[in-house]
Design a protein around this motif. Structure first.
Motif, PDB file in Angstrom:
ATOM      1  N   ALA A   1     -12.390  30.115  17.365  1.00 28.71           N
ATOM      2  CA  ALA A   1     -11.543  31.316  17.429  1.00 28.71           C
ATOM      3  C   ALA A   1     -10.066  30.949  17.444  1.00 28.71           C
ATOM      4  O   ALA A   1      -9.248  31.601  16.782  1.00 28.71           O
ATOM      5  CB  ALA A   1     -11.900  32.148  18.654  1.00 28.71           C
ATOM      6  N   VAL A   2      -9.724  29.905  18.174  1.00 28.91           N
ATOM      7  CA  VAL A   2      -8.327  29.446  18.214  1.00 28.91           C
ATOM      8  C   VAL A   2      -7.892  28.968  16.829  1.00 28.91           C
ATOM      9  O   VAL A   2      -6.786  29.272  16.380  1.00 28.91           O
ATOM     10  CB  VAL A   2      -8.149  28.330  19.272  1.00 28.91           C
ATOM     11  N   ALA A   3      -8.774  28.239  16.138  1.00 26.18           N
ATOM     12  CA  ALA A   3      -8.444  27.755  14.787  1.00 26.18           C
ATOM     13  C   ALA A   3      -8.221  28.917  13.827  1.00 26.18           C
ATOM     14  O   ALA A   3      -7.275  28.908  13.037  1.00 26.18           O
ATOM     15  CB  ALA A   3      -9.555  26.834  14.270  1.00 26.18           C
ATOM     16  N   TYR A   4      -9.091  29.932  13.890  1.00 23.31           N
ATOM     17  CA  TYR A   4      -8.901  31.124  13.043  1.00 23.31           C
ATOM     18  C   TYR A   4      -7.586  31.821  13.383  1.00 23.31           C
ATOM     19  O   TYR A   4      -6.854  32.258  12.486  1.00 23.31           O
ATOM     20  CB  TYR A   4     -10.054  32.112  13.214  1.00 23.31           C
ATOM     21  N   GLY A   5      -7.296  31.953  14.667  1.00 16.78           N
ATOM     22  CA  GLY A   5      -6.059  32.612  15.090  1.00 16.78           C
ATOM     23  C   GLY A   5      -4.825  31.867  14.628  1.00 16.78           C
ATOM     24  O   GLY A   5      -3.858  32.479  14.146  1.00 16.78           O
ATOM     25  N   ASP A   6      -4.863  30.541  14.764  1.00 21.84           N
ATOM     26  CA  ASP A   6      -3.726  29.725  14.312  1.00 21.84           C
ATOM     27  C   ASP A   6      -3.520  29.853  12.804  1.00 21.84           C
ATOM     28  O   ASP A   6      -2.388  29.959  12.327  1.00 21.84           O
ATOM     29  CB  ASP A   6      -3.944  28.255  14.680  1.00 21.84           C
ATOM     30  N   TYR A   7      -4.631  29.851  12.053  1.00 20.24           N
ATOM     31  CA  TYR A   7      -4.523  29.984  10.600  1.00 20.24           C
ATOM     32  C   TYR A   7      -3.975  31.358  10.216  1.00 20.24           C
ATOM     33  O   TYR A   7      -3.124  31.464   9.337  1.00 20.24           O
ATOM     34  CB  TYR A   7      -5.874  29.740   9.931  1.00 20.24           C
ATOM     35  N   ALA A   8      -4.442  32.394  10.873  1.00 16.77           N
ATOM     36  CA  ALA A   8      -3.961  33.749  10.567  1.00 16.77           C
ATOM     37  C   ALA A   8      -2.468  33.869  10.861  1.00 16.77           C
ATOM     38  O   ALA A   8      -1.722  34.462  10.068  1.00 16.77           O
ATOM     39  CB  ALA A   8      -4.745  34.779  11.373  1.00 16.77           C
ATOM     40  N   LYS A   9      -2.045  33.298  11.971  1.00 19.32           N
ATOM     41  CA  LYS A   9      -0.620  33.352  12.341  1.00 19.32           C
ATOM     42  C   LYS A   9       0.222  32.596  11.307  1.00 19.32           C
ATOM     43  O   LYS A   9       1.250  33.103  10.853  1.00 19.32           O
ATOM     44  CB  LYS A   9      -0.422  32.745  13.727  1.00 19.32           C
TER      45      LYS A   9
ATOM     46  N   TYR B   1      -3.045  28.259  -1.261  1.00 18.55           N
ATOM     47  CA  TYR B   1      -4.369  27.723  -1.625  1.00 18.55           C
ATOM     48  C   TYR B   1      -4.636  26.409  -0.887  1.00 18.55           C
ATOM     49  O   TYR B   1      -5.717  26.203  -0.343  1.00 18.55           O
ATOM     50  CB  TYR B   1      -4.468  27.520  -3.132  1.00 18.55           C
ATOM     51  N   GLU B   2      -3.651  25.523  -0.871  1.00 21.40           N
ATOM     52  CA  GLU B   2      -3.816  24.239  -0.189  1.00 21.40           C
ATOM     53  C   GLU B   2      -4.050  24.435   1.308  1.00 21.40           C
ATOM     54  O   GLU B   2      -4.890  23.756   1.912  1.00 21.40           O
ATOM     55  CB  GLU B   2      -2.598  23.352  -0.432  1.00 21.40           C
ATOM     56  N   ALA B   3      -3.320  25.364   1.905  1.00 17.50           N
ATOM     57  CA  ALA B   3      -3.504  25.653   3.332  1.00 17.50           C
ATOM     58  C   ALA B   3      -4.887  26.230   3.591  1.00 17.50           C
ATOM     59  O   ALA B   3      -5.559  25.874   4.561  1.00 17.50           O
ATOM     60  CB  ALA B   3      -2.427  26.608   3.827  1.00 17.50           C
ATOM     61  N   PHE B   4      -5.331  27.128   2.707  1.00 20.38           N
ATOM     62  CA  PHE B   4      -6.653  27.721   2.856  1.00 20.38           C
ATOM     63  C   PHE B   4      -7.750  26.662   2.789  1.00 20.38           C
ATOM     64  O   PHE B   4      -8.671  26.650   3.613  1.00 20.38           O
ATOM     65  CB  PHE B   4      -6.891  28.779   1.769  1.00 20.38           C
ATOM     66  N   VAL B   5      -7.670  25.774   1.818  1.00 21.39           N
ATOM     67  CA  VAL B   5      -8.686  24.731   1.676  1.00 21.39           C
ATOM     68  C   VAL B   5      -8.677  23.811   2.902  1.00 21.39           C
ATOM     69  O   VAL B   5      -9.738  23.493   3.456  1.00 21.39           O
ATOM     70  CB  VAL B   5      -8.468  23.928   0.376  1.00 21.39           C
ATOM     71  N   ALA B   6      -7.505  23.408   3.352  1.00 23.81           N
ATOM     72  CA  ALA B   6      -7.405  22.516   4.509  1.00 23.81           C
ATOM     73  C   ALA B   6      -7.966  23.186   5.768  1.00 23.81           C
ATOM     74  O   ALA B   6      -8.738  22.574   6.521  1.00 23.81           O
ATOM     75  CB  ALA B   6      -5.958  22.099   4.730  1.00 23.81           C
TER      76      ALA B   6
ATOM     77  N   SER C   1     -10.064  25.701   5.909  1.00 21.23           N
ATOM     78  CA  SER C   1     -11.504  25.930   5.736  1.00 21.23           C
ATOM     79  C   SER C   1     -12.293  24.674   6.072  1.00 21.23           C
ATOM     80  O   SER C   1     -13.335  24.744   6.729  1.00 21.23           O
ATOM     81  CB  SER C   1     -11.812  26.365   4.307  1.00 21.23           C
ATOM     82  N   GLN C   2     -11.800  23.537   5.636  1.00 14.12           N
ATOM     83  CA  GLN C   2     -12.463  22.271   5.947  1.00 14.12           C
ATOM     84  C   GLN C   2     -12.417  21.984   7.443  1.00 14.12           C
ATOM     85  O   GLN C   2     -13.408  21.524   8.028  1.00 14.12           O
ATOM     86  CB  GLN C   2     -11.837  21.130   5.157  1.00 14.12           C
ATOM     87  N   LYS C   3     -11.290  22.277   8.052  1.00 18.65           N
ATOM     88  CA  LYS C   3     -11.152  22.063   9.498  1.00 18.65           C
ATOM     89  C   LYS C   3     -12.128  22.950  10.266  1.00 18.65           C
ATOM     90  O   LYS C   3     -12.834  22.486  11.169  1.00 18.65           O
ATOM     91  CB  LYS C   3      -9.714  22.369   9.927  1.00 18.65           C
ATOM     92  N   ILE C   4     -12.207  24.210   9.905  1.00 20.64           N
ATOM     93  CA  ILE C   4     -13.085  25.153  10.593  1.00 20.64           C
ATOM     94  C   ILE C   4     -14.555  24.813  10.319  1.00 20.64           C
ATOM     95  O   ILE C   4     -15.399  24.908  11.221  1.00 20.64           O
ATOM     96  CB  ILE C   4     -12.727  26.600  10.225  1.00 20.64           C
TER      97      ILE C   4
END
Length: 113
Positions: A33-41, A75-80, A82-85
């Protein structure tokens, strides 16, 4: 013959495994949840920055350049991320079942014999 003490010990071990597994799930879900929140922010901040840059553009060529730059970095941020999550989900699955492995190992030789 099965002893009452053996059954009590089995029940205690089973309860401890379930509690350990539940704790692991709670911590893993919280990390996800923290990872999703950080990515959304971060995504929101990047989009805000993109809109600010785009609003200051005077030519079509520059607008396309800014948009291309933004899409590439998004796109690069999304891929990175996604791999982290996905890695967090994998770790969660491994850690959740780890306490139960010892219980399964106890009964595996008995089933094979």
């Amino acid at each position: 013959m099965i002893k009452v003490e053996d059954l009590q010990q089995y029940g205690k071990e089973h309860l401890e495994s379930v509690v350990a597994s539940a704790t692991t799930v709670q911590n893993g879900v919280q990390a996800i949840a923290v990872a999703y929140g950080d990515y959304a922010k971060k995504s929101f901040e990047d989009t805000k920055s993109f809109v600010e840059k785009l609003s200051g553009v005077k030519s079509l060529d520059k607008a396309l350049e800014v948009q291309t730059e933004y899409m590439k970095s998004a796109y690069e941020a999304f891929v990175a991320e996604s791999q982290k999550i996905a890695g967090l989900y994998t770790d969660l699955a491994k850690q959740t079942f780890k306490p139960l492995e010892s219980m399964v190992a106890k009964f595996t030789p008995a089933a094979a014999a």
